[in-house]
Design a protein around this motif. Sequence first.
Motif, PDB file in Angstrom:
ATOM      1  N   VAL A 237      -3.886  -0.201  -0.956  1.00 16.98           N
ATOM      2  CA  VAL A 237      -4.122  -0.827   0.344  1.00 16.98           C
ATOM      3  C   VAL A 237      -3.581  -2.245   0.311  1.00 16.98           C
ATOM      4  CG1 VAL A 237      -5.881  -1.575   1.986  1.00 16.98           C
ATOM      5  CG2 VAL A 237      -6.166   0.589   0.758  1.00 16.98           C
TER       6      VAL A 237
ATOM      7  N   GLY B 252      -4.037  -5.313   2.633  1.00 18.38           N
ATOM      8  CA  GLY B 252      -4.763  -5.804   3.803  1.00 18.38           C
ATOM      9  C   GLY B 252      -5.406  -4.663   4.551  1.00 18.38           C
ATOM     10  N   ASP B 253      -4.988  -4.471   5.814  1.00 18.41           N
ATOM     11  CA  ASP B 253      -5.523  -3.370   6.627  1.00 18.41           C
ATOM     12  C   ASP B 253      -4.656  -2.121   6.565  1.00 18.41           C
ATOM     13  OD1 ASP B 253      -7.608  -4.999   7.498  1.00 18.41           O
ATOM     14  OD2 ASP B 253      -6.441  -5.775   9.189  1.00 18.41           O
ATOM     15  N   PHE B 254      -3.565  -2.183   5.803  1.00 19.96           N
ATOM     16  CA  PHE B 254      -2.615  -1.067   5.760  1.00 19.96           C
ATOM     17  C   PHE B 254      -2.799  -0.241   4.499  1.00 19.96           C
ATOM     18  CE2 PHE B 254       1.666   0.495   4.435  1.00 19.96           C
ATOM     19  CZ  PHE B 254       1.793   1.466   5.411  1.00 19.96           C
ATOM     20  N   GLU B 255      -3.007   1.064   4.663  1.00 24.78           N
ATOM     21  CA  GLU B 255      -3.148   1.970   3.537  1.00 24.78           C
ATOM     22  C   GLU B 255      -1.776   2.570   3.215  1.00 24.78           C
ATOM     23  OE1 GLU B 255      -6.258   5.410   2.020  1.00 24.78           O
ATOM     24  OE2 GLU B 255      -5.685   5.384   4.139  1.00 24.78           O
TER      25      GLU B 255
END
Length: 357
Positions: free
Chosen positions: A11, A13-16
């Motif tokens: 991951v 930040g908010d991105f997987e």
Amino acid sequence: MTTKVENVRKVFGDFEALKSVSVSIEEGEFIAILGPSGCGKTTLLRLIAGFEEPTAGSIYIDNNLVGNENHVKPPELRNIGMVFQSFALWPHMKIYDQVEFPIIHHSSTPDRIKSNRKKRMETVLKLVGLSDLSERRPNELSGGQKQRVALARAIAHEPSLLLMDEPLSSLDAELREEMRKEIQILHRKTKSTILYVTHDQGEALAMADRMVIMKDGAIEQIGTPEDIYLRPNTSFVASFVSKAILIPGSWEGSVFYPDAAPDNEWDGKCIASAFKENGTYPVRPDEWIMSKKFSGIQVVINNALYQGREIHYSATDQTGLTVNMITPISERYEIGDKVSIQKTGTKVVSVTSTTAR
């Protein structure tokens, strides 16, 4: 010795970037990771190399844990070799010194290689065809020669795993073809374990023992090139690797009837269940036959590309669906021609039996 990736997530930040990815690479195997830009293939390679740490999951090389969320072994302590997209050669160093560097400095170089360094250098330089160029510097080499230097440097210390990150993408088309063969020969001679990242379907199909197809941070399918090409499990794999078009229709058991030609009967014994569930059938461009005579899907030719031994046609059916076809040079059609197309092996059923369905 094997390399294992078990339920690895990454991951940012908010991105997987990776979603619970698992894959096992056997000793001596050539694995190609294939997918479009942003699918997570380079992130996976960087995690295995040690340039990134996993958010969750575990990575093993030579059955030794090298990375999880609590422990990450740095790249220089992993028994790997790396070939970068940009070659990453040192401009001030001669070719001999570039290739010798990992033999001297890598922590995993076997003692038998360190004690016979000169002989190892002769072997590696001869293997990649650089014996006569060892005193040159990178600015004196062609693109293909630079690639050979990068390969020689990566294998010099006999790594357990050789990682390649789109190594041919900066070369022209003819040189890419040549280097594919060079890498295949290198793999056969060294029996190295190779993990090869690419977005080029042709490279992966031609070189790999197995392919890992990725999309949106997850694995869509793992299999041999033949399995992936001929027996895709998902719509994405069918369209991305095989360039197949999904024809809508109805399934009755293992038999498919295309909506645009309901009297055409297609065998679907080898078609994955995902296609049967959504009422489609994947057809590759090389599976079509064309004629102005037989019963089939009616299309209008809107483009033709001459390719020497074959012609690539693009046509549109009455619903607006675009179908791509590859035919021998002996079969010529003009733009605007109305033709019928059938999938190879089509059985035409009677109007009575079609109505009865």
